[in-house]
Design a protein around this motif. Structure first.
Motif, PDB file in Angstrom:
ATOM      1  N   GLY A  70       0.771  -1.221   0.000  1.00  0.00           N
ATOM      2  CA  GLY A  70       0.000   0.000   0.000  1.00  0.00           C
ATOM      3  C   GLY A  70       0.804   1.273   0.000  1.00  0.00           C
ATOM      4  O   GLY A  70       0.240   2.367   0.115  1.00  0.00           O
ATOM      5  N   ALA A  71       2.135   1.188  -0.151  1.00  0.00           N
ATOM      6  CA  ALA A  71       2.967   2.383  -0.167  1.00  0.00           C
ATOM      7  C   ALA A  71       2.966   3.059  -1.536  1.00  0.00           C
ATOM      8  O   ALA A  71       3.409   4.196  -1.670  1.00  0.00           O
ATOM      9  CB  ALA A  71       4.403   2.041   0.231  1.00  0.00           C
ATOM     10  N   ALA A  72       2.502   2.345  -2.553  1.00  0.00           N
ATOM     11  CA  ALA A  72       2.409   2.897  -3.904  1.00  0.00           C
ATOM     12  C   ALA A  72       1.155   2.339  -4.559  1.00  0.00           C
ATOM     13  O   ALA A  72       0.641   1.294  -4.153  1.00  0.00           O
ATOM     14  CB  ALA A  72       3.647   2.552  -4.733  1.00  0.00           C
ATOM     15  N   ALA A  73       0.664   3.049  -5.556  1.00  0.00           N
ATOM     16  CA  ALA A  73      -0.470   2.580  -6.343  1.00  0.00           C
ATOM     17  C   ALA A  73       0.046   2.050  -7.677  1.00  0.00           C
ATOM     18  O   ALA A  73       1.180   2.313  -8.076  1.00  0.00           O
ATOM     19  CB  ALA A  73      -1.468   3.709  -6.569  1.00  0.00           C
ATOM     20  N   ALA A  74      -0.798   1.293  -8.372  1.00  0.00           N
ATOM     21  CA  ALA A  74      -0.400   0.698  -9.648  1.00  0.00           C
ATOM     22  C   ALA A  74      -1.302   1.198 -10.772  1.00  0.00           C
ATOM     23  O   ALA A  74      -2.496   1.444 -10.578  1.00  0.00           O
ATOM     24  CB  ALA A  74      -0.469  -0.818  -9.563  1.00  0.00           C
ATOM     25  N   ALA A  75      -0.704   1.345 -11.950  1.00  0.00           N
ATOM     26  CA  ALA A  75      -1.437   1.652 -13.176  1.00  0.00           C
ATOM     27  C   ALA A  75      -0.764   0.871 -14.298  1.00  0.00           C
ATOM     28  O   ALA A  75       0.349   0.367 -14.128  1.00  0.00           O
ATOM     29  CB  ALA A  75      -1.417   3.146 -13.468  1.00  0.00           C
ATOM     30  N   VAL A  76      -1.421   0.748 -15.434  1.00  0.00           N
ATOM     31  CA  VAL A  76      -0.827   0.086 -16.590  1.00  0.00           C
ATOM     32  C   VAL A  76      -0.469   1.141 -17.619  1.00  0.00           C
ATOM     33  O   VAL A  76      -1.279   2.025 -17.945  1.00  0.00           O
ATOM     34  CB  VAL A  76      -1.786  -0.956 -17.197  1.00  0.00           C
ATOM     35  N   SER A  77       0.734   1.068 -18.143  1.00  0.00           N
ATOM     36  CA  SER A  77       1.195   2.055 -19.115  1.00  0.00           C
ATOM     37  C   SER A  77       0.449   1.893 -20.430  1.00  0.00           C
ATOM     38  O   SER A  77      -0.125   0.833 -20.738  1.00  0.00           O
ATOM     39  CB  SER A  77       2.699   1.899 -19.353  1.00  0.00           C
ATOM     40  N   GLY A  78       0.491   2.919 -21.242  1.00  0.00           N
ATOM     41  CA  GLY A  78      -0.134   2.857 -22.563  1.00  0.00           C
ATOM     42  C   GLY A  78       0.463   1.766 -23.425  1.00  0.00           C
ATOM     43  O   GLY A  78      -0.255   1.038 -24.125  1.00  0.00           O
ATOM     44  N   ASP A  79       1.791   1.629 -23.394  1.00  0.00           N
ATOM     45  CA  ASP A  79       2.450   0.584 -24.180  1.00  0.00           C
ATOM     46  C   ASP A  79       2.014  -0.797 -23.707  1.00  0.00           C
ATOM     47  O   ASP A  79       1.798  -1.704 -24.523  1.00  0.00           O
ATOM     48  CB  ASP A  79       3.969   0.713 -24.068  1.00  0.00           C
ATOM     49  N   GLY A  80       1.892  -0.953 -22.390  1.00  0.00           N
ATOM     50  CA  GLY A  80       1.468  -2.238 -21.853  1.00  0.00           C
ATOM     51  C   GLY A  80       0.055  -2.589 -22.281  1.00  0.00           C
ATOM     52  O   GLY A  80      -0.243  -3.736 -22.631  1.00  0.00           O
ATOM     53  N   ARG A  81      -0.820  -1.614 -22.274  1.00  0.00           N
ATOM     54  CA  ARG A  81      -2.200  -1.859 -22.718  1.00  0.00           C
ATOM     55  C   ARG A  81      -2.236  -2.240 -24.195  1.00  0.00           C
ATOM     56  O   ARG A  81      -2.978  -3.152 -24.597  1.00  0.00           O
ATOM     57  CB  ARG A  81      -3.054  -0.614 -22.462  1.00  0.00           C
ATOM     58  N   GLU A  82      -1.442  -1.545 -25.010  1.00  0.00           N
ATOM     59  CA  GLU A  82      -1.452  -1.845 -26.441  1.00  0.00           C
ATOM     60  C   GLU A  82      -0.889  -3.243 -26.716  1.00  0.00           C
ATOM     61  O   GLU A  82      -1.401  -3.972 -27.576  1.00  0.00           O
ATOM     62  CB  GLU A  82      -0.640  -0.798 -27.194  1.00  0.00           C
ATOM     63  N   ARG A  83       0.167  -3.635 -26.005  1.00  0.00           N
ATOM     64  CA  ARG A  83       0.699  -4.991 -26.196  1.00  0.00           C
ATOM     65  C   ARG A  83      -0.347  -6.040 -25.827  1.00  0.00           C
ATOM     66  O   ARG A  83      -0.496  -7.056 -26.515  1.00  0.00           O
ATOM     67  CB  ARG A  83       1.958  -5.172 -25.355  1.00  0.00           C
ATOM     68  N   ALA A  84      -1.062  -5.807 -24.715  1.00  0.00           N
ATOM     69  CA  ALA A  84      -2.089  -6.752 -24.295  1.00  0.00           C
ATOM     70  C   ALA A  84      -3.219  -6.829 -25.319  1.00  0.00           C
ATOM     71  O   ALA A  84      -3.723  -7.919 -25.635  1.00  0.00           O
ATOM     72  CB  ALA A  84      -2.639  -6.351 -22.925  1.00  0.00           C
ATOM     73  N   ARG A  85      -3.639  -5.669 -25.878  1.00  0.00           N
ATOM     74  CA  ARG A  85      -4.703  -5.670 -26.886  1.00  0.00           C
ATOM     75  C   ARG A  85      -4.272  -6.436 -28.134  1.00  0.00           C
ATOM     76  O   ARG A  85      -5.045  -7.228 -28.700  1.00  0.00           O
ATOM     77  CB  ARG A  85      -5.067  -4.226 -27.267  1.00  0.00           C
ATOM     78  N   ALA A  86      -3.054  -6.205 -28.574  1.00  0.00           N
ATOM     79  CA  ALA A  86      -2.567  -6.883 -29.773  1.00  0.00           C
ATOM     80  C   ALA A  86      -2.496  -8.394 -29.560  1.00  0.00           C
ATOM     81  O   ALA A  86      -2.852  -9.182 -30.455  1.00  0.00           O
ATOM     82  CB  ALA A  86      -1.193  -6.336 -30.161  1.00  0.00           C
ATOM     83  N   ALA A  87      -2.044  -8.801 -28.369  1.00  0.00           N
ATOM     84  CA  ALA A  87      -1.961 -10.234 -28.078  1.00  0.00           C
ATOM     85  C   ALA A  87      -3.345 -10.858 -28.032  1.00  0.00           C
ATOM     86  O   ALA A  87      -3.553 -11.989 -28.508  1.00  0.00           O
ATOM     87  CB  ALA A  87      -1.234 -10.452 -26.761  1.00  0.00           C
TER      88      ALA A  87
END
Length: 485
Positions: free
Chosen positions: A24-41
């Motif tokens: 809980g010391a940091a929050a998480a997000a997904v980068s734009g590049d990561g989202r695009e790689r997941a969509r392509a896969a």
């Protein structure tokens, strides 16, 4: 104050970031590049499955790999796969380990090899950032895939199981049945736990050098074994690093009391150095795993195909953690040896057991028993998990490295090692106080003042449990003083 946000991109996640998000010391997000790689896969997975057999999508799994799924039963097959694999046993893992698993799995999907619908990112991130946990039973994985843990995750998303704590907001997602194996095909729980364990060990092996330096000063040991010519004669990185830190902490060199000291001081770089090196090696292996598309089958977007493979096997991680635990036992035993010198009048010039009440008094006698009790557990937990194996699924899956058990043992060994270091710290600070010694080198002087301010000055025979608790609380801060000048 807003938490820092770690961008999960499938490429750059570190063990420390996994720890910070999971706690809980940091929050998480997904980068734009990561989202695009997941969509392509995800697009590629659907396209390939429409024209050829894909393990787990159009076939059964394990020994059922050669059985095709009827097109009319694709949805039913995926649901049954998730439900049948959510069969772990035993108590639930800690909430922070569950969140570490989710962080790792999100990052792996962002690496672009799974084919899972990227719509899953939203609910998984909500669970992570809201401090929720999947109810994951302790038993169910052997280092070739955290199937039960991730099946539980899927059922939480589908609404068939509830996130913890009870009554909290429940992130849901209509996971496509075709994505069932794609979500399960991961060692995210094992790797997440390994990441937290590596962070804990790295901190403790640094704190141990500072505590050893306090003991060194308390018994007037020789700094000769740490000299540059000695270390240049042997080129192990960890040994040289430990000796360099000790030279800085003990820069106010004083005449030694003996021409040659026991191994706890004389061989400290040679014994603690392997712990430094193996912990670093383990962190390197885990970091590779954190950012790997270790999927079976692997979705190859560029090639427009899938590859059936063995990247799910985590032998590297398990073996690296096994080595780290073995090295930890060796250096923990040396800590206990130094504790033995601190209770011995021949080394301190003080009463036995640093007692100050009328003789015979016990002083800190019990700390040796406490330390060796913890070391007994370190010895037990240090057994290599990789010495086991298993033949499963009608002989098709005929090997297992048990990295899951290695990660669990590494988690458990941390608490025992903390006790060993706390025992030495309490003894070293008491000896320095009684001898009226204040270290002169700035780093060690600051470390001593920090410890002396936190540890009770009362030397009467009394319970020492609160002293040990306070000493454990100091370990994180003491680690910061283990720097190479």
């Amino acid at each position: 104050m807003a938490r820092p946000v770690v961008q999960l991109d499938g490429r750059t996640l570190s063990c420390g970031q996994v720890r910070d998000i999971a706690r809980g010391a940091a929050a998480a997000a997904v980068s734009g590049d990561g989202r695009e790689r997941a969509r392509a896969a995800a697009r590629t997975a659907v396209q390939v499955a429409a024209r050829s057999q894909v393990y787990g999508r159009t076939t059964g799994v394990g020994a059922n790999r050669d059985q095709a799924v009827s097109p009319a039963d694709l949805d039913g097959h995926g649901r049954r796969l998730l439900r049948s694999h959510a069969g772990g046993g035993g108590p639930l893992i800690a909430a922070e380990l569950s969140r570490a698993m989710l962080v790792v799995r999100v990052n792996q999907i962002a690496a672009g090899g799974s084919g899972v619908d990227p719509g899953i990112f939203g609910p998984l991130l909500a669970g992570i950032n809201d401090g929720l946990a999947v109810p994951v039973p302790r038993y169910g994985a052997i280092g070739t895939g955290d199937l039960t843990a991730l099946a539980e995750t899927a059922l939480c998303l589908l609404g068939e199981r509830d996130w913890l704590p009870a009554g909290s907001r429940q992130p849901r997602f209509a996971l496509a049945p075709a994505d069932a194996l794609a979500l399960l095909s991961s060692n995210a729980a094992t790797v997440g736990e390994a990441a937290l364990a590596c962070c804990g060990l790295a901190e403790l092996v640094r704190a141990a050098i500072v505590i050893a330096a306090l003991s060194h000063r308390a018994v007037a040991a020789s700094t000769e074994p740490y000299a540059v010519p000695v270390q240049e004669a042997r080129s192990y990185p960890g040994q040289r690093e430990v000796a360099g830190v000790l030279r800085g902490l003990l820069a106010d060199d004083r005449p030694p009391a003996r021409i040659q000291d026991p191994y706890g001081y004389r061989a400290l770089p040679q014994v603690h150095g392997p712990a430094v090196d193996t912990v670093r090696d383990a962190e390197r292996a885990v970091t590779i795993e954190l950012n790997a598309a270790a999927e079976n089958p692997l979705i190859d977007v560029a090639g427009g195909r899938v590859w059936h493979n063995g990247n799910f096997h985590t032998a590297y991680v398990g073996l690296a953690l096994d080595a780290a635990r073995a090295a930890l036992f060796q250096t923990a035993a040396l800590s206990a040896a130094r504790l033995g010198t601190l209770v011995e009048p021949a080394f301190t010039g003080l009463a036995p057991f640093l007692a100050t009440d009328p003789s015979p008094s016990s002083g800190i006698m019990i700390l040796e028993y406490v330390a060796h009790s913890a070391i007994a557990d370190i010895r037990r937990l240090g057994a290599p998990a990789a010495l086991g194996s298993a033949v499963l699924s009608r002989g098709v899956e005929e090997h297992a490295g048990f990295s899951t058990q290695s990660a669990r043992a590494t988690t458990e060994i941390i608490d025992a090692y903390r006790i060993v270091l706390a025992c030495e710290l309490v003894a070293a600070v008491r000896a320095l106080r009684l001898r009226e010694i204040r270290p002169g080198a700035p780093g060690l002087a600051a470390a001593f003042e920090l410890a002396a301010a936190a540890l009770p000055a009362d030397t009467a025979d009394r319970p020492l449990d609160s002293d040990l608790a306070a000493a454990q609380d100091l370990l994180t801060s003491l680690a910061a003083f283990a720097t190479t000048p």
